[in-house]
Scaffold this motif. Sequence first.
Motif, PDB file in Angstrom:
ATOM      1  N   ASN A 211       0.859  -1.172  -0.077  1.00 39.23           N
ATOM      2  CA  ASN A 211      -0.118   0.064   0.012  1.00 39.23           C
ATOM      3  C   ASN A 211       0.871   1.190  -0.092  1.00 39.23           C
ATOM      4  OD1 ASN A 211      -1.168  -2.262   1.516  1.00 39.23           O
ATOM      5  ND2 ASN A 211      -2.914  -1.104   1.539  1.00 39.23           N
ATOM      6  N   ASP A 212       0.271   2.229  -0.625  1.00 41.23           N
ATOM      7  CA  ASP A 212       0.952   3.714  -0.602  1.00 41.23           C
ATOM      8  C   ASP A 212       0.901   3.954   0.763  1.00 41.23           C
ATOM      9  OD1 ASP A 212       1.920   3.879  -2.759  1.00 41.23           O
ATOM     10  OD2 ASP A 212       0.163   5.178  -3.589  1.00 41.23           O
ATOM     11  N   VAL A 213       1.738   4.488   1.693  1.00 46.38           N
ATOM     12  CA  VAL A 213       1.854   4.974   3.193  1.00 46.38           C
ATOM     13  C   VAL A 213       2.388   6.497   2.955  1.00 46.38           C
ATOM     14  CG1 VAL A 213       2.536   4.481   5.321  1.00 46.38           C
ATOM     15  CG2 VAL A 213       2.307   2.553   4.001  1.00 46.38           C
ATOM     16  N   TYR A 214       1.226   7.071   3.635  1.00 46.06           N
ATOM     17  CA  TYR A 214       1.520   8.566   4.116  1.00 46.06           C
ATOM     18  C   TYR A 214       1.966   8.932   5.280  1.00 46.06           C
ATOM     19  CZ  TYR A 214      -0.540   8.679  -0.720  1.00 46.06           C
ATOM     20  OH  TYR A 214      -0.685   8.631  -2.230  1.00 46.06           O
ATOM     21  N   MET A 215       2.525   9.902   5.630  1.00 45.65           N
ATOM     22  CA  MET A 215       2.758  10.245   7.021  1.00 45.65           C
ATOM     23  C   MET A 215       2.420  11.677   7.345  1.00 45.65           C
ATOM     24  SD  MET A 215       5.891   9.634   9.461  1.00 45.65           S
ATOM     25  CE  MET A 215       5.972   7.847   9.968  1.00 45.65           C
ATOM     26  N   ILE A 216       1.803  11.938   8.367  1.00 45.63           N
ATOM     27  CA  ILE A 216       1.406  13.396   8.901  1.00 45.63           C
ATOM     28  C   ILE A 216       2.040  13.626  10.367  1.00 45.63           C
ATOM     29  CG2 ILE A 216      -0.328  14.918   9.235  1.00 45.63           C
ATOM     30  CD1 ILE A 216      -1.885  13.815   7.310  1.00 45.63           C
ATOM     31  N   ASN A 217       2.779  14.596  10.470  1.00 50.18           N
ATOM     32  CA  ASN A 217       3.312  14.993  11.893  1.00 50.18           C
ATOM     33  C   ASN A 217       2.254  15.897  12.285  1.00 50.18           C
ATOM     34  OD1 ASN A 217       4.182  16.489  14.133  1.00 50.18           O
ATOM     35  ND2 ASN A 217       6.211  15.373  13.723  1.00 50.18           N
ATOM     36  N   THR A 218       1.130  15.774  13.244  1.00 48.80           N
ATOM     37  CA  THR A 218       0.336  16.552  13.716  1.00 48.80           C
ATOM     38  C   THR A 218       0.784  17.978  13.869  1.00 48.80           C
ATOM     39  OG1 THR A 218      -1.046  14.423  14.276  1.00 48.80           O
ATOM     40  CG2 THR A 218      -1.947  16.624  14.802  1.00 48.80           C
ATOM     41  N   THR A 219       1.586  17.685  14.843  1.00 47.67           N
ATOM     42  CA  THR A 219       2.317  18.847  15.624  1.00 47.67           C
ATOM     43  C   THR A 219       2.602  19.807  14.505  1.00 47.67           C
ATOM     44  OG1 THR A 219       2.839  17.663  17.640  1.00 47.67           O
ATOM     45  CG2 THR A 219       3.975  19.674  17.294  1.00 47.67           C
ATOM     46  N   LEU A 220       3.492  19.588  13.691  1.00 51.33           N
ATOM     47  CA  LEU A 220       4.246  20.330  12.780  1.00 51.33           C
ATOM     48  C   LEU A 220       3.350  20.823  11.696  1.00 51.33           C
ATOM     49  CD1 LEU A 220       7.541  18.521  12.153  1.00 51.33           C
ATOM     50  CD2 LEU A 220       7.138  20.182  13.831  1.00 51.33           C
ATOM     51  N   ALA A 221       2.382  19.974  11.164  1.00 53.36           N
ATOM     52  CA  ALA A 221       1.252  20.440  10.297  1.00 53.36           C
ATOM     53  C   ALA A 221       0.485  21.438  10.847  1.00 53.36           C
ATOM     54  CB  ALA A 221       0.604  19.048   9.919  1.00 53.36           C
ATOM     55  N   PHE A 222       0.179  21.097  12.045  1.00 51.71           N
ATOM     56  CA  PHE A 222      -0.844  22.483  12.774  1.00 51.71           C
ATOM     57  C   PHE A 222       0.207  23.893  12.623  1.00 51.71           C
ATOM     58  CE2 PHE A 222      -2.976  24.645  15.898  1.00 51.71           C
ATOM     59  CZ  PHE A 222      -4.321  24.357  16.058  1.00 51.71           C
ATOM     60  N   GLN A 223       1.128  23.542  13.107  1.00 47.07           N
ATOM     61  CA  GLN A 223       1.983  24.854  13.362  1.00 47.07           C
ATOM     62  C   GLN A 223       2.246  25.632  11.679  1.00 47.07           C
ATOM     63  OE1 GLN A 223       5.740  23.170  14.945  1.00 47.07           O
ATOM     64  NE2 GLN A 223       4.864  24.317  17.008  1.00 47.07           N
ATOM     65  N   GLU A 224       2.112  24.633  10.819  1.00 43.00           N
ATOM     66  CA  GLU A 224       2.477  25.436   9.414  1.00 43.00           C
ATOM     67  C   GLU A 224       1.216  25.930   8.695  1.00 43.00           C
ATOM     68  OE1 GLU A 224       3.871  22.081   6.916  1.00 43.00           O
ATOM     69  OE2 GLU A 224       5.707  21.963   7.892  1.00 43.00           O
ATOM     70  N   LEU A 225      -0.011  25.281   9.203  1.00 39.39           N
ATOM     71  CA  LEU A 225      -1.128  25.771   8.844  1.00 39.39           C
ATOM     72  C   LEU A 225      -1.833  27.154   9.845  1.00 39.39           C
ATOM     73  CD1 LEU A 225      -3.330  22.650   7.962  1.00 39.39           C
ATOM     74  CD2 LEU A 225      -2.187  24.321   6.175  1.00 39.39           C
ATOM     75  N   TYR A 226      -1.494  27.106  11.121  1.00 40.94           N
ATOM     76  CA  TYR A 226      -2.287  27.974  11.962  1.00 40.94           C
ATOM     77  C   TYR A 226      -1.317  28.853  12.774  1.00 40.94           C
ATOM     78  CZ  TYR A 226      -6.188  24.964  10.880  1.00 40.94           C
ATOM     79  OH  TYR A 226      -7.051  24.141  10.244  1.00 40.94           O
ATOM     80  N   ASN A 227      -0.183  28.452  12.769  1.00 41.90           N
ATOM     81  CA  ASN A 227       0.708  29.512  13.533  1.00 41.90           C
ATOM     82  C   ASN A 227       0.827  30.988  12.844  1.00 41.90           C
ATOM     83  OD1 ASN A 227       1.292  27.722  15.486  1.00 41.90           O
ATOM     84  ND2 ASN A 227       3.606  27.723  15.274  1.00 41.90           N
TER      85      ASN A 227
END
Length: 339
Positions: free
Chosen positions: A181-197
Amino acid sequence: MIKDLKRLIGEMTEEEAKSFLLLTMMQLKTVQESNQSPKQMIEDLHNWQEKIISFAQNKERESDRAYNTVHMVCGPSSAGSLKVGLGDENKVIGFPDYFSFGPIYELHKGVGRERRYEWLRNHLNYGDDYIEEDYERKFSETLKEIDAIPDSIPIVLWTAENADEQTGARYLLYLLKAKKNDVYMINTTLAFQELYNTREYQYFFPRTAWVDPEKLNTIYQKKVSNPLTEEERVQFEQEWLTLLETKEVLRVWENNTIKGKTVDYYDKLILTAARKLHAEQREKDFIKSARLIGQVYGQLDEGIMDTFLEYRVRTLIYNGFFEIKGIPKAMRYYSVKLK
């Protein structure tokens, strides 16, 4: 309606209920600090209630739902947040464990899993027969659920800036090593900072469970990019194999690395917190252990689980640092005082 609500809430696991309580308190704090009209605040809280009801209802028919993406995360609380935030077309597999504490040596073998079960059983204050009747069963069922994922379904692996999810992510990738399977990874902490900081507001949510479910869905829609390469997957698998050889029973996320620590790593922090709470009293008196643990928990960036901190408080009692009043069958049943 009240009867249905009581039934739906009663069918939640303890971890799911605790997760929703935390998220509800965070939701209330957000509403209180906003500039919304009272009408809008009420509407937002009503919408949050509907999401919790929807989550509970979806659990009842989960086995019958079709899905086109599988999301995986370690920790029941984080899994609960994802289930609320993501649509019905997404299946969430939450590994029923926290991997920042407890032995993981040879966990890929039956003897390693039994060693972990025994350590948890002997050190942590779980409910009656939880390890024997629930934990082992859920662990085995989750392994089967992962093995049954169809090869055609993409997998999104969620992690964050804490040792539980980082260790768990490596374990999950090891379990997926034979899947194409294709496996994707999301780091919630870093992704939140990139979108909302912003310059005005700087956010740091070290756990997936601490992020508003709606924002988890936004993160999923905006931050999934390319699947992990074969080289990246192999690297994570090798990191897991290295962890398997370690004997420490405590791990922290430090400088982007999982570091093993001695089991008494948090003891000084617990003792310092107790001295501070005693200083606030007119006369030195007993402190509810739940209050002491909450004081320590609030100081930790990645938030080790309170069950581990409670184990360390009991150990400090046994080692003569604290007097005790009550029975230490759970943190709410006893109080402590420094000798």
